[in-house]
Design a protein around this motif. Sequence first.
Motif, short mmCIF file in Angstrom:
data_model
loop_
_atom_site.label_atom_id
_atom_site.label_comp_id
_atom_site.label_asym_id
_atom_site.label_seq_id
_atom_site.Cartn_x
_atom_site.Cartn_y
_atom_site.Cartn_z
N HIS A 24 -4.71 2.15 -55.17
CA HIS A 24 -5.94 2.88 -55.44
C HIS A 24 -6.95 2.73 -54.31
N LEU A 25 -6.94 1.59 -53.65
CA LEU A 25 -7.84 1.40 -52.52
C LEU A 25 -7.47 2.30 -51.35
N LEU A 26 -6.17 2.44 -51.11
CA LEU A 26 -5.71 3.35 -50.04
C LEU A 26 -6.08 4.79 -50.35
N ILE A 27 -5.97 5.17 -51.61
CA ILE A 27 -6.33 6.53 -52.00
C ILE A 27 -7.83 6.76 -51.82
N MET A 28 -8.64 5.77 -52.17
CA MET A 28 -10.09 5.92 -52.00
C MET A 28 -10.48 5.95 -50.53
N ILE A 29 -9.82 5.17 -49.69
CA ILE A 29 -10.09 5.22 -48.25
C ILE A 29 -9.71 6.60 -47.70
N GLY A 30 -8.56 7.11 -48.14
CA GLY A 30 -8.16 8.46 -47.74
C GLY A 30 -9.14 9.53 -48.20
N ALA A 31 -9.70 9.34 -49.39
CA ALA A 31 -10.69 10.29 -49.90
C ALA A 31 -11.97 10.27 -49.07
N VAL A 32 -12.39 9.09 -48.65
CA VAL A 32 -13.59 8.98 -47.81
C VAL A 32 -13.35 9.66 -46.47
#
Length: 176
Positions: A79-87
């Motif tokens: 989920h952290l990787l997905i949020m970094i990708g979203a940013v």
Amino acid sequence: MTLFLLLGLVGVFVIIMLRKAIVLMQGNNNKLVRMLQHTKWYQQHWFGGGFLFIVNVVLFTGVGLVLHLITQLSIPFIHLLIMIGAVITSIVLWVSMNRGWQGSKKNRLKMGFLGSSFYMVLALYIVYKLITLEPSFPGDDTFMAFIGLLFGLIVAIVAFITCMIFTGLSYQNKSQ
């Protein structure tokens, strides 16, 4: 989790400090930038801001849906990787929208504020949820719900400020 939130805030702060370099990295040769520059309705601040608002809603909803779907997986920290990708995706889109804007600085500010207002509305909703937070059943501890809402509030306010800076206040090089 607090460490990740603080690291994220520091990361966004660094990105904001380097915004001139980030905006200049993406030239006018980008396909989206050229399309926005030649789209007449986008050059009107109300329609451009509305478009930015819709883009922010789609990004937020898409990331929320993906995060909800990955709760079924037992892969730690994905989920952290997905949020970094979203940013990163958000900033790239915001820079493209900045580069595609051809209007005045005053109208750019209006467009940025209108588009960023999604995150302000989200922050206001979270404040409402914080104020009306009640236990689900007698004896329920609402501390964790409060912490989750507080993190959500911080993220929404940081997203509003970042979107506003990149779309409404960002550096625009007229020589390109």
